[in-house]
Design a protein around this motif. Structure first.
Motif, short mmCIF file in Angstrom:
data_model
loop_
_atom_site.label_atom_id
_atom_site.label_comp_id
_atom_site.label_asym_id
_atom_site.label_seq_id
_atom_site.Cartn_x
_atom_site.Cartn_y
_atom_site.Cartn_z
N ARG A 103 -34.33 -86.26 -46.20
CA ARG A 103 -33.92 -86.34 -47.60
C ARG A 103 -33.49 -87.79 -47.84
O ARG A 103 -32.50 -88.24 -47.29
N ILE A 104 -34.24 -88.51 -48.66
CA ILE A 104 -33.98 -89.93 -48.84
C ILE A 104 -33.36 -90.25 -50.19
O ILE A 104 -33.02 -91.40 -50.48
N GLY A 105 -33.19 -89.24 -51.04
CA GLY A 105 -32.57 -89.44 -52.35
C GLY A 105 -32.07 -88.11 -52.87
O GLY A 105 -32.03 -87.12 -52.13
N GLY A 106 -31.66 -88.05 -54.13
CA GLY A 106 -31.14 -86.82 -54.69
C GLY A 106 -32.03 -85.61 -54.48
O GLY A 106 -31.68 -84.68 -53.77
N GLU A 107 -33.21 -85.63 -55.12
CA GLU A 107 -34.18 -84.54 -54.93
C GLU A 107 -35.46 -85.06 -54.30
O GLU A 107 -36.51 -84.41 -54.37
N GLU A 108 -35.37 -86.21 -53.64
CA GLU A 108 -36.54 -86.85 -53.06
C GLU A 108 -36.53 -86.73 -51.53
O GLU A 108 -35.51 -86.94 -50.89
N PHE A 109 -37.69 -86.38 -50.99
CA PHE A 109 -37.85 -86.19 -49.55
C PHE A 109 -39.01 -87.04 -49.04
O PHE A 109 -39.89 -87.44 -49.80
N ALA A 110 -39.00 -87.28 -47.73
CA ALA A 110 -40.09 -88.03 -47.11
C ALA A 110 -40.41 -87.40 -45.76
O ALA A 110 -39.54 -86.85 -45.08
N ILE A 111 -41.66 -87.50 -45.38
CA ILE A 111 -42.10 -87.06 -44.05
C ILE A 111 -43.01 -88.16 -43.51
O ILE A 111 -43.99 -88.53 -44.14
N TYR A 112 -42.67 -88.71 -42.36
CA TYR A 112 -43.57 -89.67 -41.72
C TYR A 112 -44.44 -88.92 -40.72
O TYR A 112 -44.02 -87.97 -40.09
N LEU A 113 -45.69 -89.37 -40.60
CA LEU A 113 -46.71 -88.61 -39.89
C LEU A 113 -47.44 -89.47 -38.86
O LEU A 113 -48.52 -90.00 -39.12
N PRO A 114 -46.85 -89.66 -37.68
CA PRO A 114 -47.57 -90.40 -36.64
C PRO A 114 -48.80 -89.64 -36.17
O PRO A 114 -48.81 -88.41 -36.12
N ASN A 115 -49.85 -90.39 -35.86
CA ASN A 115 -51.11 -89.82 -35.36
C ASN A 115 -51.83 -88.96 -36.40
O ASN A 115 -52.66 -88.12 -36.04
N VAL A 116 -51.52 -89.14 -37.68
CA VAL A 116 -52.17 -88.36 -38.75
C VAL A 116 -52.86 -89.32 -39.70
O VAL A 116 -52.24 -90.25 -40.23
N ASP A 117 -54.15 -89.09 -39.94
CA ASP A 117 -54.90 -89.94 -40.84
C ASP A 117 -54.83 -89.41 -42.27
O ASP A 117 -54.10 -88.45 -42.56
N GLU A 118 -55.62 -90.01 -43.16
CA GLU A 118 -55.57 -89.66 -44.58
C GLU A 118 -55.89 -88.19 -44.83
O GLU A 118 -55.16 -87.49 -45.54
N GLU A 119 -56.96 -87.69 -44.23
CA GLU A 119 -57.35 -86.30 -44.47
C GLU A 119 -56.31 -85.33 -43.92
O GLU A 119 -56.00 -84.31 -44.54
N GLY A 120 -55.78 -85.66 -42.76
CA GLY A 120 -54.74 -84.81 -42.19
C GLY A 120 -53.49 -84.78 -43.06
O GLY A 120 -52.87 -83.72 -43.25
N ALA A 121 -53.11 -85.93 -43.60
CA ALA A 121 -51.92 -86.00 -44.46
C ALA A 121 -52.12 -85.18 -45.73
O ALA A 121 -51.20 -84.49 -46.19
N LYS A 122 -53.32 -85.26 -46.31
CA LYS A 122 -53.60 -84.48 -47.52
C LYS A 122 -53.50 -82.98 -47.24
O LYS A 122 -52.94 -82.22 -48.05
N ALA A 123 -54.02 -82.54 -46.10
CA ALA A 123 -53.97 -81.11 -45.76
C ALA A 123 -52.53 -80.65 -45.58
O ALA A 123 -52.15 -79.55 -46.03
N ILE A 124 -51.72 -81.45 -44.92
CA ILE A 124 -50.32 -81.09 -44.71
C ILE A 124 -49.58 -81.03 -46.04
O ILE A 124 -48.83 -80.08 -46.31
N ALA A 125 -49.79 -82.04 -46.88
CA ALA A 125 -49.10 -82.08 -48.17
C ALA A 125 -49.48 -80.88 -49.04
O ALA A 125 -48.62 -80.28 -49.69
N GLU A 126 -50.75 -80.53 -49.05
CA GLU A 126 -51.18 -79.38 -49.85
C GLU A 126 -50.55 -78.09 -49.35
O GLU A 126 -50.18 -77.22 -50.13
#
Length: 321
Positions: A237-260
Protein backbone atom coordinates in the motif's frame (compact mmCIF):
# COMPACT_ATOMS: atom_id res chain seq x y z
CA UNK A 1 54.57 -57.70 69.38
CA UNK A 2 56.82 -55.18 67.74
CA UNK A 3 55.06 -55.69 64.36
CA UNK A 4 51.65 -55.52 65.98
CA UNK A 5 52.49 -52.09 67.28
CA UNK A 6 52.73 -50.85 63.67
CA UNK A 7 48.95 -51.33 63.20
CA UNK A 8 46.59 -49.07 65.13
CA UNK A 9 43.15 -47.53 64.67
CA UNK A 10 43.35 -44.01 63.26
CA UNK A 11 39.89 -42.90 64.29
CA UNK A 12 40.71 -39.30 63.49
CA UNK A 13 41.85 -40.14 59.92
CA UNK A 14 38.78 -42.28 59.31
CA UNK A 15 36.52 -39.49 60.48
CA UNK A 16 38.30 -37.03 58.19
CA UNK A 17 37.89 -39.35 55.19
CA UNK A 18 34.20 -39.87 55.93
CA UNK A 19 33.72 -36.13 56.31
CA UNK A 20 35.52 -35.49 53.02
CA UNK A 21 33.36 -38.09 51.24
CA UNK A 22 30.17 -36.59 52.64
CA UNK A 23 31.33 -33.14 51.68
CA UNK A 24 31.87 -34.29 48.10
CA UNK A 25 28.40 -35.88 48.01
CA UNK A 26 26.84 -32.73 49.44
CA UNK A 27 28.76 -30.59 46.97
CA UNK A 28 27.56 -32.70 44.02
CA UNK A 29 23.97 -32.48 45.24
CA UNK A 30 24.23 -28.75 45.73
CA UNK A 31 25.90 -28.36 42.33
CA UNK A 32 23.10 -30.34 40.69
CA UNK A 33 20.50 -28.16 42.42
CA UNK A 34 22.37 -25.04 41.37
CA UNK A 35 22.51 -26.18 37.75
CA UNK A 36 18.79 -26.90 37.81
CA UNK A 37 18.12 -23.37 39.04
CA UNK A 38 20.04 -21.84 36.13
CA UNK A 39 17.84 -19.77 33.77
CA UNK A 40 19.99 -21.03 30.89
CA UNK A 41 19.70 -24.55 29.55
CA UNK A 42 22.82 -26.66 30.08
CA UNK A 43 23.65 -29.95 28.36
CA UNK A 44 26.76 -32.07 28.96
CA UNK A 45 27.28 -33.94 25.72
CA UNK A 46 29.77 -36.51 24.54
CA UNK A 47 30.20 -37.39 20.90
CA UNK A 48 27.56 -40.13 20.95
CA UNK A 49 24.84 -38.49 23.01
CA UNK A 50 23.78 -36.48 26.04
CA UNK A 51 25.12 -37.22 29.51
CA UNK A 52 23.24 -34.57 31.47
CA UNK A 53 20.65 -31.85 30.99
CA UNK A 54 19.47 -29.40 33.63
CA UNK A 55 15.81 -28.56 34.18
CA UNK A 56 15.81 -25.56 31.85
CA UNK A 57 17.31 -27.63 29.03
CA UNK A 58 14.67 -30.32 29.60
CA UNK A 59 11.94 -27.68 29.41
CA UNK A 60 13.29 -26.14 26.22
CA UNK A 61 13.70 -29.53 24.54
CA UNK A 62 10.25 -30.59 25.80
CA UNK A 63 11.71 -33.74 27.39
CA UNK A 64 12.20 -35.31 30.81
CA UNK A 65 15.13 -37.21 32.29
CA UNK A 66 13.73 -40.58 31.15
CA UNK A 67 12.86 -39.64 27.57
CA UNK A 68 16.14 -37.82 27.04
CA UNK A 69 18.26 -40.94 27.58
CA UNK A 70 20.12 -41.97 24.42
CA UNK A 71 19.20 -38.84 22.45
CA UNK A 72 21.52 -36.49 20.63
CA UNK A 73 21.30 -32.71 20.46
CA UNK A 74 21.05 -32.89 16.67
CA UNK A 75 17.82 -34.89 17.06
CA UNK A 76 16.15 -31.60 17.99
CA UNK A 77 17.50 -29.61 15.05
CA UNK A 78 15.32 -29.15 11.94
CA UNK A 79 16.35 -30.80 8.68
CA UNK A 80 17.30 -27.53 7.00
CA UNK A 81 19.73 -26.67 9.83
CA UNK A 82 21.04 -30.13 10.69
CA UNK A 83 23.98 -30.28 8.27
CA UNK A 84 25.36 -26.91 9.38
CA UNK A 85 24.80 -27.66 13.08
CA UNK A 86 26.43 -31.07 12.69
CA UNK A 87 29.59 -29.45 11.31
CA UNK A 88 29.65 -26.96 14.20
CA UNK A 89 29.03 -29.72 16.75
CA UNK A 90 32.05 -31.68 15.53
CA UNK A 91 34.14 -28.50 15.49
CA UNK A 92 33.38 -27.94 19.18
CA UNK A 93 35.36 -31.05 20.17
CA UNK A 94 38.45 -29.71 18.41
CA UNK A 95 38.50 -26.08 19.54
CA UNK A 96 39.18 -24.32 22.79
CA UNK A 97 37.05 -21.31 21.86
CA UNK A 98 33.25 -21.38 22.23
CA UNK A 99 31.31 -22.19 19.05
CA UNK A 100 28.14 -20.23 18.31
CA UNK A 101 25.38 -22.04 16.41
CA UNK A 102 22.71 -20.45 14.23
CA UNK A 103 19.45 -19.71 16.00
CA UNK A 104 17.50 -22.97 16.48
CA UNK A 105 13.73 -23.22 16.10
CA UNK A 106 12.09 -25.73 18.47
CA UNK A 107 8.49 -26.90 18.17
CA UNK A 108 7.05 -28.01 21.52
CA UNK A 109 4.25 -30.55 21.88
CA UNK A 110 1.90 -27.90 23.29
CA UNK A 111 2.11 -26.06 19.98
CA UNK A 112 4.47 -23.34 21.17
CA UNK A 113 7.42 -22.36 19.00
CA UNK A 114 10.69 -21.43 20.71
CA UNK A 115 13.77 -19.76 19.28
CA UNK A 116 17.02 -20.81 20.96
CA UNK A 117 20.51 -19.35 20.82
CA UNK A 118 23.07 -22.16 21.14
CA UNK A 119 26.70 -21.89 22.27
CA UNK A 120 28.95 -24.92 22.80
CA UNK A 121 32.45 -25.29 24.23
CA UNK A 122 34.83 -28.15 25.06
CA UNK A 123 35.18 -29.25 28.68
CA UNK A 124 38.26 -30.67 30.43
CA UNK A 125 36.80 -34.09 31.23
CA UNK A 126 39.02 -37.00 32.15
CA UNK A 127 38.61 -40.17 30.12
CA UNK A 128 36.25 -38.92 27.39
CA UNK A 129 35.68 -35.94 25.09
CA UNK A 130 32.82 -33.82 26.40
CA UNK A 131 31.31 -30.46 25.49
CA UNK A 132 28.85 -28.24 27.27
CA UNK A 133 25.98 -26.83 25.26
CA UNK A 134 24.28 -23.69 26.53
CA UNK A 135 20.70 -23.00 25.41
CA UNK A 136 19.35 -19.47 25.76
CA UNK A 137 15.66 -18.83 25.10
CA UNK A 138 15.50 -15.78 22.81
CA UNK A 139 11.86 -16.24 21.78
CA UNK A 140 10.67 -12.93 23.24
CA UNK A 141 13.54 -11.05 21.62
CA UNK A 142 12.80 -12.73 18.30
CA UNK A 143 9.09 -11.89 18.51
CA UNK A 144 9.88 -8.28 19.41
CA UNK A 145 12.27 -8.04 16.47
CA UNK A 146 9.65 -9.54 14.15
CA UNK A 147 7.04 -7.10 15.44
CA UNK A 148 9.42 -4.17 14.96
CA UNK A 149 10.14 -5.28 11.41
CA UNK A 150 6.42 -5.66 10.80
CA UNK A 151 5.79 -2.12 12.00
CA UNK A 152 8.70 -0.86 9.91
CA UNK A 153 7.68 -2.50 6.64
CA UNK A 154 3.94 -3.23 6.92
CA UNK A 155 0.81 -1.15 6.63
CA UNK A 156 -1.03 -1.54 9.94
CA UNK A 157 -4.54 -1.36 8.47
CA UNK A 158 -4.32 -3.77 5.55
CA UNK A 159 -1.38 -5.98 6.51
CA UNK A 160 0.20 -5.30 3.11
CA UNK A 161 3.75 -4.01 2.85
CA UNK A 162 4.16 -0.23 3.03
CA UNK A 163 5.75 2.29 0.67
CA UNK A 164 9.13 2.06 2.42
CA UNK A 165 9.32 -1.69 1.82
CA UNK A 166 8.08 -1.29 -1.75
CA UNK A 167 10.71 1.26 -2.72
CA UNK A 168 13.59 -0.59 -1.08
CA UNK A 169 12.84 -4.04 -2.45
CA UNK A 170 11.57 -2.98 -5.88
CA UNK A 171 14.83 -1.11 -6.48
CA UNK A 172 16.80 -4.22 -5.50
CA UNK A 173 14.74 -6.30 -7.93
CA UNK A 174 15.28 -3.79 -10.74
CA UNK A 175 19.04 -3.87 -10.20
CA UNK A 176 18.95 -7.67 -10.26
CA UNK A 177 16.84 -7.69 -13.44
CA UNK A 178 19.17 -5.26 -15.22
CA UNK A 179 22.25 -7.24 -14.21
CA UNK A 180 20.76 -10.57 -15.25
CA UNK A 181 18.88 -9.36 -18.32
CA UNK A 182 15.59 -10.64 -16.93
CA UNK A 183 12.09 -9.17 -17.28
CA UNK A 184 10.51 -7.06 -14.55
CA UNK A 185 7.09 -5.45 -14.45
CA UNK A 186 5.33 -2.99 -12.18
CA UNK A 187 1.63 -2.68 -11.41
CA UNK A 188 0.00 0.32 -9.71
CA UNK A 189 -3.72 0.41 -9.01
CA UNK A 190 -6.24 2.20 -6.85
CA UNK A 191 -9.88 1.85 -5.82
CA UNK A 192 -12.35 3.64 -8.08
CA UNK A 193 -14.59 6.28 -6.49
CA UNK A 194 -13.10 5.63 -3.06
CA UNK A 195 -14.25 9.01 -1.68
CA UNK A 196 -17.79 8.06 -2.63
CA UNK A 197 -17.46 4.83 -0.59
CA UNK A 198 -16.38 6.86 2.46
CA UNK A 199 -19.13 9.44 1.98
CA UNK A 200 -21.85 6.83 1.48
CA UNK A 201 -20.94 4.15 4.02
CA UNK A 202 -18.48 5.89 6.35
CA UNK A 203 -14.71 5.80 6.78
CA UNK A 204 -14.79 2.52 8.68
CA UNK A 205 -16.48 0.93 5.67
CA UNK A 206 -13.75 2.49 3.53
CA UNK A 207 -11.16 0.83 5.77
CA UNK A 208 -12.93 -2.47 5.21
CA UNK A 209 -12.69 -1.93 1.45
CA UNK A 210 -8.93 -1.39 1.77
CA UNK A 211 -8.58 -4.60 3.77
CA UNK A 212 -10.44 -6.48 1.05
CA UNK A 213 -7.64 -5.66 -1.38
CA UNK A 214 -5.17 -7.64 0.75
CA UNK A 215 -7.64 -10.52 1.06
CA UNK A 216 -8.19 -10.67 -2.70
CA UNK A 217 -4.46 -10.57 -3.35
CA UNK A 218 -3.74 -13.43 -0.94
CA UNK A 219 -6.41 -15.59 -2.52
CA UNK A 220 -5.45 -14.86 -6.12
CA UNK A 221 -1.68 -14.54 -6.21
CA UNK A 222 1.52 -16.28 -5.20
CA UNK A 223 4.09 -14.63 -2.97
CA UNK A 224 7.27 -13.34 -4.53
CA UNK A 225 10.08 -15.88 -5.03
CA UNK A 226 13.32 -15.36 -6.90
CA UNK A 227 13.11 -18.40 -9.12
CA UNK A 228 12.59 -19.14 -12.78
CA UNK A 229 8.81 -19.43 -12.72
CA UNK A 230 6.54 -16.46 -13.18
CA UNK A 231 5.16 -15.14 -9.92
CA UNK A 232 2.73 -12.50 -8.79
CA UNK A 233 4.93 -10.17 -6.81
CA UNK A 234 4.45 -8.47 -3.48
CA UNK A 235 1.51 -6.23 -2.60
CA UNK A 236 2.29 -2.84 -1.04
CA UNK A 237 0.00 0.00 0.00
CA UNK A 238 1.82 3.10 -1.23
CA UNK A 239 -0.89 5.72 -0.67
CA UNK A 240 -4.40 6.21 0.70
CA UNK A 241 -6.27 3.88 -1.67
CA UNK A 242 -3.32 3.20 -3.96
CA UNK A 243 -1.45 -0.11 -4.13
CA UNK A 244 1.53 -1.43 -6.05
CA UNK A 245 2.86 -4.87 -6.93
CA UNK A 246 6.34 -5.37 -8.34
CA UNK A 247 6.77 -8.41 -10.57
CA UNK A 248 10.28 -9.84 -10.97
CA UNK A 249 10.68 -12.33 -13.82
CA UNK A 250 7.32 -11.26 -15.32
CA UNK A 251 7.06 -9.77 -18.80
CA UNK A 252 4.34 -7.57 -20.31
CA UNK A 253 1.91 -10.38 -21.15
CA UNK A 254 2.35 -11.99 -17.76
CA UNK A 255 1.73 -8.68 -15.98
CA UNK A 256 -1.46 -8.10 -17.97
CA UNK A 257 -2.77 -11.56 -17.06
CA UNK A 258 -2.06 -11.03 -13.37
CA UNK A 259 -3.65 -7.58 -13.35
CA UNK A 260 -6.79 -8.83 -15.08
CA UNK A 261 -7.13 -11.67 -12.61
CA UNK A 262 -6.86 -9.32 -9.63
CA UNK A 263 -9.17 -6.73 -11.22
CA UNK A 264 -11.92 -9.31 -11.78
CA UNK A 265 -11.52 -10.71 -8.27
CA UNK A 266 -11.90 -7.25 -6.74
CA UNK A 267 -14.96 -6.52 -8.88
CA UNK A 268 -16.72 -9.71 -7.76
CA UNK A 269 -15.90 -9.38 -4.05
CA UNK A 270 -18.89 -8.37 -1.90
CA UNK A 271 -17.95 -6.22 1.09
CA UNK A 272 -20.15 -6.60 4.16
CA UNK A 273 -19.87 -3.93 6.82
CA UNK A 274 -22.48 -3.62 9.57
CA UNK A 275 -25.79 -3.53 7.66
CA UNK A 276 -24.26 -2.55 4.34
CA UNK A 277 -23.29 -4.69 1.37
CA UNK A 278 -21.38 -3.09 -1.47
CA UNK A 279 -18.74 -3.76 -4.12
CA UNK A 280 -15.77 -1.83 -5.43
CA UNK A 281 -13.70 -1.76 -8.59
CA UNK A 282 -10.09 -0.79 -9.28
CA UNK A 283 -8.14 0.71 -12.17
CA UNK A 284 -4.67 -0.58 -13.08
CA UNK A 285 -1.61 0.95 -14.71
CA UNK A 286 1.19 -1.39 -15.83
CA UNK A 287 4.65 -1.08 -17.28
CA UNK A 288 7.68 -3.31 -17.86
CA UNK A 289 11.40 -2.71 -17.57
CA UNK A 290 12.97 -1.14 -20.66
CA UNK A 291 16.58 -1.03 -21.77
CA UNK A 292 17.12 2.63 -20.88
CA UNK A 293 15.51 2.38 -17.42
CA UNK A 294 17.91 3.06 -14.58
CA UNK A 295 15.77 3.30 -11.46
CA UNK A 296 12.36 2.66 -9.97
CA UNK A 297 11.12 6.20 -10.66
CA UNK A 298 11.33 5.55 -14.40
CA UNK A 299 8.80 2.72 -14.10
CA UNK A 300 6.58 4.51 -11.57
CA UNK A 301 6.11 7.47 -13.91
CA UNK A 302 5.00 5.22 -16.76
CA UNK A 303 2.72 3.12 -14.53
CA UNK A 304 1.13 6.29 -13.16
CA UNK A 305 0.43 7.51 -16.70
CA UNK A 306 -1.14 4.17 -17.55
CA UNK A 307 -3.28 4.35 -14.38
CA UNK A 308 -4.44 7.85 -15.35
CA UNK A 309 -5.33 6.51 -18.79
CA UNK A 310 -7.37 3.71 -17.21
CA UNK A 311 -9.32 6.31 -15.23
CA UNK A 312 -9.89 8.40 -18.36
CA UNK A 313 -11.10 5.38 -20.31
CA UNK A 314 -13.87 4.52 -17.86
CA UNK A 315 -12.21 2.94 -14.79
CA UNK A 316 -12.28 -0.73 -13.76
CA UNK A 317 -9.80 -1.58 -16.46
CA UNK A 318 -6.13 -2.34 -17.12
CA UNK A 319 -3.87 -0.09 -19.21
CA UNK A 320 -0.27 -0.77 -20.15
CA UNK A 321 2.35 1.96 -20.72
Amino acid sequence: MENEELFFDDNEGTSDAALTHQTLVDTQEKLGTLLDLMPTGLIIHQMQGMLFANQQALYLLDENVTTLVGKHFLDFVSEDQREKCSELFMTTFMRDEPVRFPEIKLEQSAGRTLYIQVTASRLPWEGTSVVQIMLEDVTELRLQADELQKLTFHDVLTGAYNRRYFVQHAEECITHALDEGKPFSLMIFDIDWFKQVNDTYGHLAGDEALKIISKVWRLNTRHNEFDNRKNDGTLSRIGGEEFAIYLPNVDEEGAKAIAERIRRAIEHEVIIFEDNRFSITASFGLTSLQGDDQKLDDLIRRADRALYQAKENGRNRVEFA
